[in-house]
Design a protein around this motif. Structure first.
Motif, mmCIF file in Angstrom:
data_model
loop_
_atom_site.group_PDB
_atom_site.id
_atom_site.type_symbol
_atom_site.label_atom_id
_atom_site.label_comp_id
_atom_site.label_asym_id
_atom_site.label_seq_id
_atom_site.Cartn_x
_atom_site.Cartn_y
_atom_site.Cartn_z
ATOM 1 N N SER A 78 32.056 31.652 -7.816
ATOM 2 C CA SER A 78 32.243 31.754 -9.022
ATOM 3 C C SER A 78 32.570 32.692 -9.711
ATOM 4 N N GLY A 79 33.013 32.761 -10.820
ATOM 5 C CA GLY A 79 32.805 34.312 -11.682
ATOM 6 C C GLY A 79 33.426 33.687 -13.096
ATOM 7 N N TYR A 80 33.791 34.936 -13.551
ATOM 8 C CA TYR A 80 34.496 35.322 -14.691
ATOM 9 C C TYR A 80 33.791 34.280 -16.057
ATOM 10 N N VAL A 81 32.048 34.989 -15.778
ATOM 11 C CA VAL A 81 31.159 34.195 -17.374
ATOM 12 C C VAL A 81 31.941 34.433 -18.392
ATOM 13 N N THR A 82 31.061 33.723 -19.250
ATOM 14 C CA THR A 82 31.088 33.725 -20.557
ATOM 15 C C THR A 82 29.919 33.708 -21.210
ATOM 16 N N ILE A 83 29.367 34.519 -22.049
ATOM 17 C CA ILE A 83 28.201 33.921 -22.641
ATOM 18 C C ILE A 83 27.989 33.909 -23.806
ATOM 19 N N LEU A 84 28.236 32.479 -24.791
ATOM 20 C CA LEU A 84 28.251 33.030 -25.787
ATOM 21 C C LEU A 84 26.147 32.174 -26.626
ATOM 22 N N HIS A 85 26.300 33.297 -28.108
ATOM 23 C CA HIS A 85 25.011 32.681 -28.473
ATOM 24 C C HIS A 85 25.539 31.453 -30.272
ATOM 25 N N ALA A 86 25.470 31.282 -30.017
ATOM 26 C CA ALA A 86 25.731 29.960 -31.683
ATOM 27 C C ALA A 86 24.265 29.280 -31.628
ATOM 28 N N GLY A 87 23.767 29.751 -32.465
ATOM 29 C CA GLY A 87 22.575 29.297 -33.355
ATOM 30 C C GLY A 87 21.740 30.186 -32.481
ATOM 31 N N GLN A 91 25.207 29.700 -24.814
ATOM 32 C CA GLN A 91 25.896 28.958 -23.826
ATOM 33 C C GLN A 91 26.669 29.587 -22.262
ATOM 34 N N ALA A 92 26.968 29.213 -21.457
ATOM 35 C CA ALA A 92 27.233 29.817 -20.376
ATOM 36 C C ALA A 92 28.572 29.230 -19.889
ATOM 37 N N TYR A 93 29.841 29.620 -19.635
ATOM 38 C CA TYR A 93 30.544 28.583 -19.092
ATOM 39 C C TYR A 93 31.670 30.667 -17.700
ATOM 40 N N TYR A 94 31.497 29.453 -16.832
ATOM 41 C CA TYR A 94 31.936 30.401 -15.324
ATOM 42 C C TYR A 94 32.943 29.474 -14.529
ATOM 43 N N ARG A 95 33.548 29.983 -14.043
ATOM 44 C CA ARG A 95 34.448 28.828 -12.749
ATOM 45 C C ARG A 95 33.891 28.900 -11.862
ATOM 46 N N GLY A 96 33.958 27.924 -10.911
ATOM 47 C CA GLY A 96 32.958 27.390 -10.166
ATOM 48 C C GLY A 96 34.475 27.417 -9.229
ATOM 49 N N SER A 97 33.752 28.089 -8.332
ATOM 50 C CA SER A 97 34.839 27.789 -6.610
ATOM 51 C C SER A 97 34.053 27.901 -5.361
#
Length: 501
Positions: A78-87, A91-97
Protein backbone atom coordinates in the motif's frame (compact mmCIF):
# COMPACT_ATOMS: atom_id res chain seq x y z
CA UNK A 1 8.68 37.63 -26.76
CA UNK A 2 7.88 36.66 -23.16
CA UNK A 3 5.04 34.13 -23.25
CA UNK A 4 4.48 34.05 -19.49
CA UNK A 5 5.53 37.28 -17.74
CA UNK A 6 4.55 36.00 -14.27
CA UNK A 7 6.66 32.86 -14.59
CA UNK A 8 9.62 34.84 -15.94
CA UNK A 9 9.35 37.46 -13.16
CA UNK A 10 9.18 34.79 -10.45
CA UNK A 11 12.18 32.95 -11.85
CA UNK A 12 14.35 36.05 -12.22
CA UNK A 13 13.30 37.43 -8.85
CA UNK A 14 14.21 34.27 -7.00
CA UNK A 15 17.43 33.81 -8.97
CA UNK A 16 18.59 37.34 -8.27
CA UNK A 17 17.50 37.08 -4.64
CA UNK A 18 19.47 33.91 -3.99
CA UNK A 19 22.52 35.13 -5.88
CA UNK A 20 22.46 38.45 -4.05
CA UNK A 21 22.17 36.72 -0.70
CA UNK A 22 25.26 34.69 -1.43
CA UNK A 23 27.29 37.72 -2.58
CA UNK A 24 25.98 40.19 -0.02
CA UNK A 25 24.99 42.62 -2.78
CA UNK A 26 22.12 45.02 -2.26
CA UNK A 27 22.29 47.99 -4.59
CA UNK A 28 20.55 48.32 -7.92
CA UNK A 29 17.80 45.72 -7.39
CA UNK A 30 14.11 46.34 -7.38
CA UNK A 31 12.16 45.97 -4.16
CA UNK A 32 10.28 42.74 -3.50
CA UNK A 33 6.55 43.37 -3.23
CA UNK A 34 5.48 41.15 -0.35
CA UNK A 35 2.27 42.97 0.55
CA UNK A 36 0.80 41.19 3.57
CA UNK A 37 1.70 37.65 2.55
CA UNK A 38 3.49 35.33 4.93
CA UNK A 39 7.13 34.58 4.07
CA UNK A 40 8.61 31.47 5.69
CA UNK A 41 12.40 31.24 5.43
CA UNK A 42 12.53 28.21 3.18
CA UNK A 43 14.76 29.85 0.55
CA UNK A 44 16.97 32.88 0.11
CA UNK A 45 14.55 35.21 -1.67
CA UNK A 46 14.29 37.82 1.08
CA UNK A 47 17.83 37.49 2.42
CA UNK A 48 20.48 40.00 1.38
CA UNK A 49 23.22 39.21 3.90
CA UNK A 50 23.88 37.01 6.92
CA UNK A 51 26.58 37.42 9.56
CA UNK A 52 26.82 34.81 12.33
CA UNK A 53 23.50 33.22 11.33
CA UNK A 54 22.55 30.53 8.83
CA UNK A 55 19.52 29.00 7.19
CA UNK A 56 18.85 25.74 9.01
CA UNK A 57 16.61 22.87 7.92
CA UNK A 58 14.32 21.63 10.69
CA UNK A 59 13.57 17.95 11.23
CA UNK A 60 9.97 16.76 11.78
CA UNK A 61 9.26 15.02 15.08
CA UNK A 62 8.15 11.37 14.93
CA UNK A 63 4.69 11.08 16.52
CA UNK A 64 4.16 7.36 15.87
CA UNK A 65 1.85 5.37 13.60
CA UNK A 66 -1.25 7.03 12.19
CA UNK A 67 -2.82 3.78 10.94
CA UNK A 68 -1.78 0.40 9.58
CA UNK A 69 -2.39 -0.97 6.09
CA UNK A 70 -3.98 -4.06 7.59
CA UNK A 71 -7.20 -4.71 5.68
CA UNK A 72 -7.17 -7.83 3.44
CA UNK A 73 -7.18 -5.64 0.29
CA UNK A 74 -4.43 -3.32 1.59
CA UNK A 75 -1.21 -5.00 2.70
CA UNK A 76 2.56 -4.44 2.46
CA UNK A 77 2.55 -2.65 -0.90
CA UNK A 78 0.00 0.00 0.00
CA UNK A 79 1.23 3.50 -0.69
CA UNK A 80 1.01 6.73 -2.69
CA UNK A 81 -0.89 8.41 0.13
CA UNK A 82 -2.68 11.75 -0.15
CA UNK A 83 -3.91 13.70 2.88
CA UNK A 84 -6.64 16.31 2.38
CA UNK A 85 -7.98 18.70 4.99
CA UNK A 86 -11.56 19.65 4.15
CA UNK A 87 -12.96 21.90 6.84
CA UNK A 88 -13.23 19.93 10.09
CA UNK A 89 -12.42 16.60 8.43
CA UNK A 90 -9.09 15.08 7.43
CA UNK A 91 -9.22 12.57 4.57
CA UNK A 92 -6.59 10.02 3.55
CA UNK A 93 -6.44 8.21 0.21
CA UNK A 94 -4.00 5.47 -0.67
CA UNK A 95 -3.40 2.52 -2.91
CA UNK A 96 -4.28 -0.83 -1.38
CA UNK A 97 -2.07 -3.55 -2.80
CA UNK A 98 -1.19 -6.94 -1.40
CA UNK A 99 1.51 -7.60 -4.01
CA UNK A 100 4.17 -5.57 -5.81
CA UNK A 101 6.72 -6.06 -8.55
CA UNK A 102 5.42 -6.92 -12.02
CA UNK A 103 1.80 -6.80 -10.86
CA UNK A 104 2.19 -3.06 -10.63
CA UNK A 105 -1.03 -2.04 -12.32
CA UNK A 106 -3.40 -4.98 -11.94
CA UNK A 107 -7.04 -4.91 -10.90
CA UNK A 108 -5.99 -6.18 -7.45
CA UNK A 109 -5.08 -2.57 -6.67
CA UNK A 110 -7.80 -0.43 -5.10
CA UNK A 111 -8.11 3.11 -3.74
CA UNK A 112 -8.64 3.03 0.03
CA UNK A 113 -9.95 5.73 2.31
CA UNK A 114 -9.56 6.76 5.98
CA UNK A 115 -10.72 9.85 7.84
CA UNK A 116 -10.03 11.77 11.03
CA UNK A 117 -11.43 14.64 13.06
CA UNK A 118 -8.02 15.83 14.21
CA UNK A 119 -5.40 14.32 11.89
CA UNK A 120 -4.10 12.19 14.77
CA UNK A 121 -6.68 9.43 15.36
CA UNK A 122 -7.87 7.79 12.14
CA UNK A 123 -10.73 5.45 11.30
CA UNK A 124 -11.58 3.45 8.19
CA UNK A 125 -15.29 3.86 7.43
CA UNK A 126 -17.44 0.92 6.36
CA UNK A 127 -18.74 1.89 2.90
CA UNK A 128 -21.08 -0.20 0.70
CA UNK A 129 -19.32 0.86 -2.51
CA UNK A 130 -16.94 -2.00 -3.35
CA UNK A 131 -17.51 -5.29 -1.49
CA UNK A 132 -14.44 -7.50 -1.12
CA UNK A 133 -13.51 -10.85 0.36
CA UNK A 134 -17.06 -11.64 1.42
CA UNK A 135 -17.50 -8.30 3.18
CA UNK A 136 -20.41 -6.11 2.11
CA UNK A 137 -18.73 -2.95 3.37
CA UNK A 138 -15.11 -1.85 2.97
CA UNK A 139 -13.06 1.35 3.01
CA UNK A 140 -12.56 1.15 -0.78
CA UNK A 141 -13.70 4.21 -2.76
CA UNK A 142 -12.47 3.18 -6.23
CA UNK A 143 -11.75 -0.21 -7.80
CA UNK A 144 -11.76 -2.19 -11.04
CA UNK A 145 -10.30 0.61 -13.19
CA UNK A 146 -6.61 -0.31 -13.58
CA UNK A 147 -4.17 1.32 -14.00
CA UNK A 148 -5.86 4.41 -12.50
CA UNK A 149 -6.00 2.81 -9.05
CA UNK A 150 -2.22 2.36 -9.05
CA UNK A 151 -1.46 6.02 -8.25
CA UNK A 152 -4.79 7.80 -7.78
CA UNK A 153 -3.98 11.29 -6.44
CA UNK A 154 -6.90 13.54 -5.40
CA UNK A 155 -7.04 17.22 -4.55
CA UNK A 156 -9.63 19.74 -3.36
CA UNK A 157 -10.20 22.27 -6.11
CA UNK A 158 -9.95 25.76 -4.61
CA UNK A 159 -10.54 27.59 -7.90
CA UNK A 160 -13.17 30.32 -7.41
CA UNK A 161 -16.52 29.30 -8.87
CA UNK A 162 -15.76 25.59 -9.17
CA UNK A 163 -18.81 23.37 -9.62
CA UNK A 164 -19.60 21.82 -6.17
CA UNK A 165 -20.12 18.46 -7.89
CA UNK A 166 -16.50 18.65 -9.03
CA UNK A 167 -14.98 20.10 -5.87
CA UNK A 168 -12.75 17.06 -5.56
CA UNK A 169 -10.61 16.13 -8.55
CA UNK A 170 -8.07 13.40 -9.06
CA UNK A 171 -5.65 11.99 -11.62
CA UNK A 172 -4.60 8.39 -12.02
CA UNK A 173 -2.96 6.37 -14.75
CA UNK A 174 0.19 5.02 -16.27
CA UNK A 175 2.53 5.21 -19.23
CA UNK A 176 -0.27 4.04 -21.50
CA UNK A 177 -2.93 5.22 -22.09
CA UNK A 178 -2.16 8.25 -19.85
CA UNK A 179 -3.74 10.10 -16.94
CA UNK A 180 -7.49 9.90 -16.45
CA UNK A 181 -9.40 12.50 -14.44
CA UNK A 182 -12.03 11.80 -11.80
CA UNK A 183 -14.39 14.11 -9.90
CA UNK A 184 -16.40 13.92 -6.69
CA UNK A 185 -18.60 16.15 -4.56
CA UNK A 186 -17.62 14.56 -1.25
CA UNK A 187 -14.31 12.80 -1.86
CA UNK A 188 -15.96 9.39 -1.35
CA UNK A 189 -18.15 8.84 -4.40
CA UNK A 190 -15.99 9.20 -7.53
CA UNK A 191 -16.80 9.14 -11.23
CA UNK A 192 -14.65 9.37 -14.32
CA UNK A 193 -14.69 12.93 -15.67
CA UNK A 194 -13.81 12.30 -19.33
CA UNK A 195 -14.00 9.25 -21.57
CA UNK A 196 -10.39 9.73 -22.71
CA UNK A 197 -7.24 10.55 -20.73
CA UNK A 198 -6.72 14.26 -20.10
CA UNK A 199 -2.90 14.03 -20.33
CA UNK A 200 -0.98 11.55 -22.49
CA UNK A 201 2.55 10.83 -23.67
CA UNK A 202 1.81 12.94 -26.75
CA UNK A 203 0.70 15.86 -24.56
CA UNK A 204 3.94 15.59 -22.59
CA UNK A 205 5.91 16.26 -25.78
CA UNK A 206 9.65 15.94 -25.34
CA UNK A 207 9.09 15.26 -21.63
CA UNK A 208 7.27 12.06 -22.59
CA UNK A 209 9.75 10.92 -25.21
CA UNK A 210 12.02 7.91 -25.00
CA UNK A 211 11.59 4.38 -23.73
CA UNK A 212 11.34 5.25 -20.06
CA UNK A 213 8.12 4.92 -18.15
CA UNK A 214 5.88 7.92 -17.79
CA UNK A 215 3.43 8.68 -14.97
CA UNK A 216 4.46 5.53 -13.02
CA UNK A 217 4.43 7.38 -9.71
CA UNK A 218 2.14 9.74 -7.80
CA UNK A 219 1.24 12.50 -10.29
CA UNK A 220 -0.02 15.47 -8.30
CA UNK A 221 -2.17 18.42 -9.30
CA UNK A 222 -3.62 21.54 -7.68
CA UNK A 223 -5.13 24.93 -8.37
CA UNK A 224 -2.49 27.62 -7.90
CA UNK A 225 -3.96 30.93 -6.70
CA UNK A 226 -0.56 32.56 -7.24
CA UNK A 227 -0.42 31.65 -10.92
CA UNK A 228 -4.16 31.47 -11.60
CA UNK A 229 -4.05 28.03 -13.21
CA UNK A 230 -3.97 24.32 -12.50
CA UNK A 231 -0.55 22.75 -12.19
CA UNK A 232 0.47 19.14 -12.63
CA UNK A 233 3.75 17.66 -11.42
CA UNK A 234 4.35 14.24 -12.97
CA UNK A 235 7.01 11.52 -13.24
CA UNK A 236 9.38 11.28 -16.17
CA UNK A 237 12.71 9.57 -16.82
CA UNK A 238 15.72 11.37 -18.27
CA UNK A 239 19.16 9.85 -18.68
CA UNK A 240 18.08 6.89 -16.57
CA UNK A 241 16.97 8.98 -13.61
CA UNK A 242 13.58 9.62 -12.14
CA UNK A 243 12.75 13.27 -12.75
CA UNK A 244 9.82 15.63 -12.28
CA UNK A 245 8.06 17.59 -15.01
CA UNK A 246 5.41 20.26 -14.77
CA UNK A 247 2.39 21.11 -16.97
CA UNK A 248 -0.27 23.83 -16.81
CA UNK A 249 -3.99 24.01 -17.48
CA UNK A 250 -6.79 26.56 -17.37
CA UNK A 251 -9.59 23.98 -17.16
CA UNK A 252 -8.04 20.71 -15.86
CA UNK A 253 -8.94 19.07 -19.18
CA UNK A 254 -6.28 20.46 -21.53
CA UNK A 255 -2.67 20.56 -20.34
CA UNK A 256 0.14 22.52 -21.94
CA UNK A 257 3.66 23.87 -21.45
CA UNK A 258 5.31 20.60 -20.31
CA UNK A 259 8.58 21.56 -18.60
CA UNK A 260 11.32 19.43 -17.10
CA UNK A 261 12.01 20.76 -13.60
CA UNK A 262 15.57 21.77 -12.76
CA UNK A 263 17.19 22.07 -9.35
CA UNK A 264 19.08 25.04 -7.90
CA UNK A 265 21.26 25.27 -4.78
CA UNK A 266 21.06 28.23 -2.39
CA UNK A 267 24.00 29.95 -4.09
CA UNK A 268 22.16 29.84 -7.43
CA UNK A 269 24.27 27.04 -8.92
CA UNK A 270 22.71 23.84 -10.32
CA UNK A 271 22.00 21.17 -7.72
CA UNK A 272 22.82 17.50 -8.30
CA UNK A 273 20.15 15.53 -10.14
CA UNK A 274 19.03 12.80 -7.75
CA UNK A 275 16.49 10.02 -8.18
CA UNK A 276 13.26 11.54 -6.89
CA UNK A 277 10.50 8.96 -6.78
CA UNK A 278 7.58 11.22 -5.80
CA UNK A 279 7.61 15.01 -5.70
CA UNK A 280 4.57 15.65 -3.44
CA UNK A 281 4.50 19.27 -4.64
CA UNK A 282 1.69 21.39 -3.19
CA UNK A 283 0.96 25.00 -2.15
CA UNK A 284 1.85 25.63 1.47
CA UNK A 285 -1.49 26.29 3.17
CA UNK A 286 -0.21 29.37 5.07
CA UNK A 287 1.70 30.81 2.10
CA UNK A 288 0.18 29.39 -1.10
CA UNK A 289 2.54 31.34 -3.37
CA UNK A 290 5.24 28.91 -2.21
CA UNK A 291 5.05 25.30 -3.35
CA UNK A 292 6.41 22.80 -0.85
CA UNK A 293 7.78 19.51 -2.19
CA UNK A 294 8.45 16.75 0.33
CA UNK A 295 10.07 14.51 -2.25
CA UNK A 296 11.06 10.87 -1.81
CA UNK A 297 14.77 10.46 -2.61
CA UNK A 298 15.44 6.97 -3.97
CA UNK A 299 18.96 5.58 -3.60
CA UNK A 300 18.92 2.82 -6.19
CA UNK A 301 21.11 -0.14 -5.25
CA UNK A 302 22.25 1.42 -1.97
CA UNK A 303 21.59 -1.54 0.32
CA UNK A 304 21.82 -0.90 4.06
CA UNK A 305 20.71 -4.23 5.54
CA UNK A 306 21.85 -7.82 5.17
CA UNK A 307 19.77 -10.71 3.80
CA UNK A 308 19.60 -12.04 7.35
CA UNK A 309 18.18 -8.74 8.63
CA UNK A 310 15.72 -8.68 5.73
CA UNK A 311 14.52 -12.18 6.55
CA UNK A 312 14.04 -11.25 10.21
CA UNK A 313 11.63 -8.42 9.35
CA UNK A 314 9.86 -10.50 6.65
CA UNK A 315 10.34 -7.91 3.91
CA UNK A 316 9.64 -9.05 0.36
CA UNK A 317 12.95 -10.38 -1.05
CA UNK A 318 12.78 -7.87 -3.93
CA UNK A 319 12.48 -4.85 -1.64
CA UNK A 320 15.57 -4.47 0.51
CA UNK A 321 18.28 -3.68 -2.02
CA UNK A 322 17.72 0.08 -2.03
CA UNK A 323 17.26 2.81 0.58
CA UNK A 324 15.40 6.08 0.60
CA UNK A 325 14.62 9.19 2.62
CA UNK A 326 12.75 12.45 2.09
CA UNK A 327 14.08 15.85 1.04
CA UNK A 328 12.56 19.32 1.15
CA UNK A 329 12.35 21.41 -2.02
CA UNK A 330 10.44 24.59 -2.76
CA UNK A 331 9.32 26.50 -5.83
CA UNK A 332 7.84 29.92 -6.45
CA UNK A 333 6.64 29.04 -9.93
CA UNK A 334 8.31 28.16 -13.20
CA UNK A 335 10.58 25.27 -14.00
CA UNK A 336 12.93 25.38 -11.00
CA UNK A 337 12.97 23.76 -7.59
CA UNK A 338 15.09 25.38 -4.90
CA UNK A 339 17.26 22.74 -3.24
CA UNK A 340 18.20 25.16 -0.48
CA UNK A 341 18.82 22.15 1.74
CA UNK A 342 20.52 19.10 0.26
CA UNK A 343 20.39 17.04 3.45
CA UNK A 344 17.52 14.72 4.40
CA UNK A 345 14.29 16.24 5.71
CA UNK A 346 13.05 12.88 7.03
CA UNK A 347 15.90 10.41 7.55
CA UNK A 348 15.40 6.68 8.14
CA UNK A 349 15.01 5.72 11.79
CA UNK A 350 16.73 3.08 13.90
CA UNK A 351 16.02 -0.50 12.86
CA UNK A 352 16.28 -2.58 9.69
CA UNK A 353 12.57 -2.02 8.99
CA UNK A 354 13.31 1.63 8.15
CA UNK A 355 15.95 0.77 5.55
CA UNK A 356 13.97 -1.19 2.98
CA UNK A 357 13.26 -0.16 -0.60
CA UNK A 358 10.62 2.50 -1.03
CA UNK A 359 10.00 3.16 2.62
CA UNK A 360 10.11 6.72 4.09
CA UNK A 361 7.99 8.09 1.23
CA UNK A 362 6.00 11.15 2.36
CA UNK A 363 2.30 11.46 1.70
CA UNK A 364 1.08 14.37 -0.41
CA UNK A 365 0.33 17.56 1.56
CA UNK A 366 1.36 19.03 4.88
CA UNK A 367 -1.72 19.90 6.95
CA UNK A 368 -2.46 21.80 10.16
CA UNK A 369 -3.26 19.49 13.08
CA UNK A 370 -3.19 21.91 16.02
CA UNK A 371 -3.16 25.63 16.87
CA UNK A 372 0.61 25.76 16.48
CA UNK A 373 1.28 22.44 14.75
CA UNK A 374 1.32 20.97 11.27
CA UNK A 375 1.80 17.34 10.28
CA UNK A 376 3.56 15.39 7.59
CA UNK A 377 2.66 11.73 7.03
CA UNK A 378 5.17 9.14 5.85
CA UNK A 379 4.71 5.67 4.32
CA UNK A 380 6.94 3.30 6.31
CA UNK A 381 7.92 -0.39 6.48
CA UNK A 382 7.13 -0.82 2.78
CA UNK A 383 7.04 -4.42 1.56
CA UNK A 384 6.69 -5.68 5.13
CA UNK A 385 3.75 -7.09 7.12
CA UNK A 386 4.07 -4.05 9.40
CA UNK A 387 3.56 -1.51 6.58
CA UNK A 388 1.84 1.61 7.91
CA UNK A 389 1.42 5.38 7.68
CA UNK A 390 3.30 7.39 10.28
CA UNK A 391 2.75 10.97 11.46
CA UNK A 392 5.48 13.55 11.98
CA UNK A 393 4.93 17.07 13.32
CA UNK A 394 6.46 20.51 12.90
CA UNK A 395 5.58 23.92 14.30
CA UNK A 396 3.61 26.08 11.87
CA UNK A 397 6.00 27.47 9.19
CA UNK A 398 8.70 25.34 10.77
CA UNK A 399 10.30 23.80 7.69
CA UNK A 400 13.44 25.89 8.18
CA UNK A 401 14.71 28.91 10.08
CA UNK A 402 17.29 31.64 10.23
CA UNK A 403 19.30 30.31 13.16
CA UNK A 404 21.70 32.06 15.54
CA UNK A 405 23.70 30.34 18.25
CA UNK A 406 24.58 31.76 21.68
CA UNK A 407 27.16 34.21 20.30
CA UNK A 408 24.49 35.73 18.07
CA UNK A 409 24.43 37.27 14.63
CA UNK A 410 22.26 39.20 12.23
CA UNK A 411 20.44 38.96 8.92
CA UNK A 412 19.44 41.81 6.63
CA UNK A 413 16.74 41.55 4.00
CA UNK A 414 16.70 42.82 0.48
CA UNK A 415 14.65 45.97 -0.22
CA UNK A 416 10.94 45.25 0.06
CA UNK A 417 7.53 46.89 0.14
CA UNK A 418 4.77 45.76 2.48
CA UNK A 419 1.16 46.50 3.33
CA UNK A 420 -0.11 46.54 6.91
CA UNK A 421 0.48 48.18 10.25
CA UNK A 422 2.34 45.49 12.22
CA UNK A 423 5.13 42.98 11.71
CA UNK A 424 4.30 39.47 12.94
CA UNK A 425 7.16 37.07 13.61
CA UNK A 426 7.27 33.30 14.01
CA UNK A 427 10.29 32.74 16.25
CA UNK A 428 11.71 30.83 19.20
CA UNK A 429 14.47 31.76 21.64
CA UNK A 430 16.13 30.22 24.65
CA UNK A 431 15.74 31.87 28.05
CA UNK A 432 19.03 33.63 27.39
CA UNK A 433 18.27 34.44 23.76
CA UNK A 434 16.30 37.09 21.94
CA UNK A 435 15.27 38.69 18.66
CA UNK A 436 15.28 42.38 17.74
CA UNK A 437 14.45 43.97 14.44
CA UNK A 438 15.34 47.32 12.88
CA UNK A 439 13.51 48.88 9.96
CA UNK A 440 15.84 50.67 7.57
CA UNK A 441 15.37 52.79 4.51
CA UNK A 442 16.38 51.40 1.12
CA UNK A 443 19.95 52.60 1.63
CA UNK A 444 20.32 50.74 4.91
CA UNK A 445 19.95 53.66 7.35
CA UNK A 446 17.71 53.15 10.42
CA UNK A 447 14.36 54.93 10.20
CA UNK A 448 13.80 57.12 13.28
CA UNK A 449 11.46 55.46 15.74
CA UNK A 450 12.16 52.04 14.20
CA UNK A 451 15.89 51.63 14.89
CA UNK A 452 17.24 48.66 16.79
CA UNK A 453 17.22 50.65 20.02
CA UNK A 454 13.52 51.45 19.42
CA UNK A 455 12.52 47.78 19.21
CA UNK A 456 11.46 45.86 22.29
CA UNK A 457 13.40 42.59 22.41
CA UNK A 458 11.31 39.52 21.66
CA UNK A 459 11.88 36.63 24.06
CA UNK A 460 9.87 33.41 24.01
CA UNK A 461 8.28 31.08 21.49
CA UNK A 462 5.38 32.23 19.29
CA UNK A 463 4.07 31.70 15.77
CA UNK A 464 2.60 35.21 15.30
CA UNK A 465 3.96 37.76 17.77
CA UNK A 466 4.06 41.43 16.75
CA UNK A 467 7.31 43.33 16.97
CA UNK A 468 6.81 46.62 18.83
CA UNK A 469 8.65 49.90 18.26
CA UNK A 470 8.91 53.28 19.95
CA UNK A 471 7.72 54.75 16.65
CA UNK A 472 4.32 53.07 17.00
CA UNK A 473 2.59 51.03 14.33
CA UNK A 474 3.99 50.63 10.82
CA UNK A 475 1.18 52.12 8.78
CA UNK A 476 3.28 55.19 7.95
CA UNK A 477 5.89 52.92 6.33
CA UNK A 478 3.46 50.82 4.26
CA UNK A 479 4.20 51.05 0.55
CA UNK A 480 7.65 52.51 1.16
CA UNK A 481 10.84 50.68 0.19
CA UNK A 482 12.43 49.37 3.40
CA UNK A 483 14.85 46.75 4.65
CA UNK A 484 14.64 44.68 7.80
CA UNK A 485 17.66 44.00 9.97
CA UNK A 486 17.25 41.13 12.44
CA UNK A 487 19.64 40.68 15.35
CA UNK A 488 19.34 37.22 16.92
CA UNK A 489 20.90 35.40 19.86
CA UNK A 490 20.29 31.71 20.53
CA UNK A 491 17.15 31.98 18.41
CA UNK A 492 15.33 30.75 15.33
CA UNK A 493 13.31 32.97 13.00
CA UNK A 494 10.87 30.87 10.95
CA UNK A 495 8.67 33.36 9.13
CA UNK A 496 7.49 36.96 8.96
CA UNK A 497 4.31 38.66 7.83
CA UNK A 498 3.06 42.24 7.73
CA UNK A 499 -0.59 42.50 8.61
CA UNK A 500 -3.30 44.95 9.68
CA UNK A 501 -4.05 45.21 13.39
Amino acid sequence: MIRNPLKTWLFLTVLLGVAGASRGESGGREAIEIGSRREPFVDGLLIDSMDGVALRLQRPVDRGPAFAFDEPWEGPFSGYVTILHAGPKFQAYYRGSISGGKKDTGDHQVVCYAESDDGVRWTKPALPLFPRDGRATTNIVLADVPPDTHNFAPMIDSRPGVDPAERYKALGGYNEPGLNAYVSADGVHWKKWRDAPVFTRADAGSQGAGKGFLFDSQNVSFWSPAEGKYLLFYRVYKDGKRRIARAESDDYASWKSPTLMEYRRKDGSPAPVEQLYTSQTHPYFRAPHIYIATAARFMLGRRAITPEQAAAIHVDPNYFNDSSDAVLMTSRGGGVYDRTFMEAFVAPGIGAENWTSRTNYPALNVVQTGPNEMSLYVNQNYGQPTSHLRRYSLRLDGFASVHADYDGGEMRTRPLRFQGSQLLLNFATSAAGGVKVEIQDENGSPIPGFALSDCRELIGNDVDRPATFAGGDLQSLAGRVVRLRFVLKDADLYALRFAPK
